[in-house]
Design an enzyme around this catalytic site. Structure first.
Site, short mmCIF file in Angstrom:
data_model
loop_
_atom_site.label_atom_id
_atom_site.label_comp_id
_atom_site.label_asym_id
_atom_site.label_seq_id
_atom_site.Cartn_x
_atom_site.Cartn_y
_atom_site.Cartn_z
N GLY A 89 0.80 -1.22 0.00
CA GLY A 89 0.00 0.00 0.00
C GLY A 89 0.83 1.27 0.00
CB CYS A 90 3.63 2.33 1.64
SG CYS A 90 4.45 0.79 2.00
CB ILE A 91 4.16 3.43 -4.13
CG1 ILE A 91 3.40 2.13 -4.15
CG2 ILE A 91 5.26 3.48 -5.13
CD1 ILE A 91 3.99 1.05 -4.95
#
Lengths: 418, 105
Positions: B103-105
């Site tokens: 979920g984290c880019i």
């Protein structure tokens, strides 16, 4: 025949919403003319902020007036601009309810309400020291305030911290760190200032290949990297960041990136959005997972792509085609690949460029741009010029929804060292 | 990619030790992965988080973030860090046999 008129409602008049309004208004120009379709854009204020420009405010490179224009002026005259706060969306009745009670029915709803910083999600963040030594520079007010504080900061600990992921423009805090090193050198006080970069990630960036290159740059510039630091609270009076596992980082000046959430009305919309208020969205078609007549674009979605203007731009072409197919009753055949493309300002008039998608990591090589190759993941002056020229491109090509020559919607592997 | 044996079962793992196939997982495998990652005993509080996370992944195809966990699992974020030191979302995902949260880019 007003009864057969179909309504496209776009929530949010930022980067993604404005691009969509311009693209759809062009495509449906004849239908708008005869009243077969109408397009409305809803936003709560009339301040369109060029968000990439916020990075330059703390360093005195831009002023507030350099980055703000009225939202309405970025939209075509055939689109209704509704300035109002969204109360909620009734997805069963296909109805947007605005504060004050006005309602807009839709045949297609496009959610482009972006993401906002939520300082109150973290204990103490907006307490003592807020807007004095603790600044959320992802807002116009915070970036301007931080600029004033930076101008008189001559010694001590400057800490740049990311509270939690996801955030808008995940490279911006790194750029801030690089620029701070340059800025304090220009001012002749770099030796009295320590710069620390505090992140909840286990490396400088989310993508391993880029993280390595960026960590090396941090080291070269004498910036301390603190990883796996999940900020639990901030003690502004004592000047301390405290992690959930009770580690501490001391600061005299804190440039903080708060927790990000979706728009307020989405925080109370289970089904439509997740716990943080991001719309549950199909990563390929950009259709809502909740209702087929709802789509989402840009920072408002929960898709695993960067929250960045370039992503909204690339998504827009896909979404335009899918909205057209949806209204025509056809299956959706256009898919988004997660393409993102970002300049990373590194100070001293240089910048890096990274280009990646859902599947491919940012790598070295060159980007085959129309005016000449830009180096990927490597500092160059041409990349910096590209970054600075982007403000013009943003207002005059990106928001109007034109394709940028040489920058395709789907990521190309050409020139990449794979 | 590599294979490793947990609780007597050979499992395909990605480079960081996450199960390639969530269907292979059993609670016994979860206990073995936890032990190999510095959590000798999984308490009821651990299991609340692990079940919530696994069910969320199986029903939505995505793992919740730490803050999502804190809001929805019934276990506050601070406690998540005590239960699963360092990176709760990552470590809990590894133990409950789902892919690394992206979920984290």
């Amino acid at each position: 025949m007003p009864s057969s008129r179909r309504h496209i409602v776009i929530l949010g008049g930022g980067t993604a919403g404005t691009i969509m309004a311009n693209r759809l208004a062009r495509h449906y120009a004849p239908d708008l003319e005869v009243g077969a379709i109408d397009i409305s854009v809803v936003d709560e204020n009339d301040r369109h902020i060029y968000q990439p420009g916020l990075l330059f405010l703390p360093f005195g490179m831009y002023d507030a007036e350099d980055v703000v224009k009225p939202r309405g002026e970025q939209l075509p005259p055939t689109v209704h601009y509704v300035q109002a706060t969204i109360a909620h969306v009734d997805t069963d009745a296909a109805l947007v309810v605005l504060e004050g009670g006005r309602q807009l029915t839709y045949d297609v709803l496009i959610i482009a309400t972006g993401t906002r910083t939520a300082p109150d999600e973290t204990e103490g963040m907006s307490g003592p020291g807020w807007q004095e030594r603790v600044f959320d520079w992802y807002t116009l007010e915070g970036a301007s305030g931080l600029g004033k504080a930076m101008a008189t900061f001559n010694r001590g600990n400057l800490v740049i911290s990311i509270t939690d992921m996801p955030i808008k423009c995940p490279v911006a805090p790194l750029e801030f760190a690089f620029l701070a090193d340059w800025y304090f050198q220009q001012r002749g006080v770099r030796e009295q200032v320590t710069i620390s970069y505090v992140t909840p990630l286990d490396a400088a960036f989310t993508k391993p290949a880029a993280a390595q290159a960026l960590a090396h740059l941090l080291e070269e510039k004498g910036i301390q990297l603190v990883t796996e630091f999940a900020t639990g609270s901030i003690d502004g009076a004592a000047g301390k960041l405290i992690s959930f596992d009770e580690r501490e980082v001391a600061f005299d000046l804190l440039a903080v990136v708060p927790v990000h959430t979706g728009a307020t009305f989405l925080l109370k919309a289970p089904g439509l959005a997740n716990a943080m208020g991001f719309v549950k969205t199909d990563p390929a078609t950009l259709q809502s997972k909740h209702r087929p007549n709802i789509f989402a674009i840009g920072d408002a979605t929960d898709v695993p792509a960067s929250k960045a203007g370039s992503v909204a731009h690339f998504e827009a072409e896909v979404l335009e085609q899918n909205v057209i197919q949806f209204l025509a009753g056809e299956p959706l055949t256009n898919t988004f690949d997660g393409h993102a493309n970002c300049f990373i300002e590194t100070g001293f008039h240089k910048a890096l460029l990274i280009d990646f998608n859902y599947e491919t990591e940012p790598v070295t090589g060159h980007f085959p741009f129309s005016v000449g190759p830009l180096s990927l993941l490597k500092e160059s002056r041409l990349n910096h010029l590209g970054k600075m020229a982007f403000k013009y491109v943003y207002w005059h090509a990106l928001l109007p929804g034109y394709d940028i020559p040489g920058v395709p919607t789907h990521m190309s592997l050409a020139g990449k060292d794979l | 990619m590599s294979t490793n044996s947990y609780a007597g079962v050979d499992l395909a793992l990605d480079g960081e030790g996450f199960l390639q196939d969530p269907a292979q997982w059993t609670p016994q495998i979860g206990e073995a992965i936890a032990a190999a990652n510095g959590i000798p005993v999984l308490t009821d509080r651990h299991w609340i988080v692990l079940h919530f996370m696994r069910n969320t992944f199986l029903s939505t195809g995505d793992a919740p973030s730490i803050r999502g966990l804190g809001k929805e699992s019934g276990v506050p974020v601070k406690e998540l860090y005590q239960l699963f030191p360092k990176g709760p979302a990552k470590l809990a995902a590894k133990i409950c046999g789902i892919p690394k949260p992206h979920g984290c880019i």
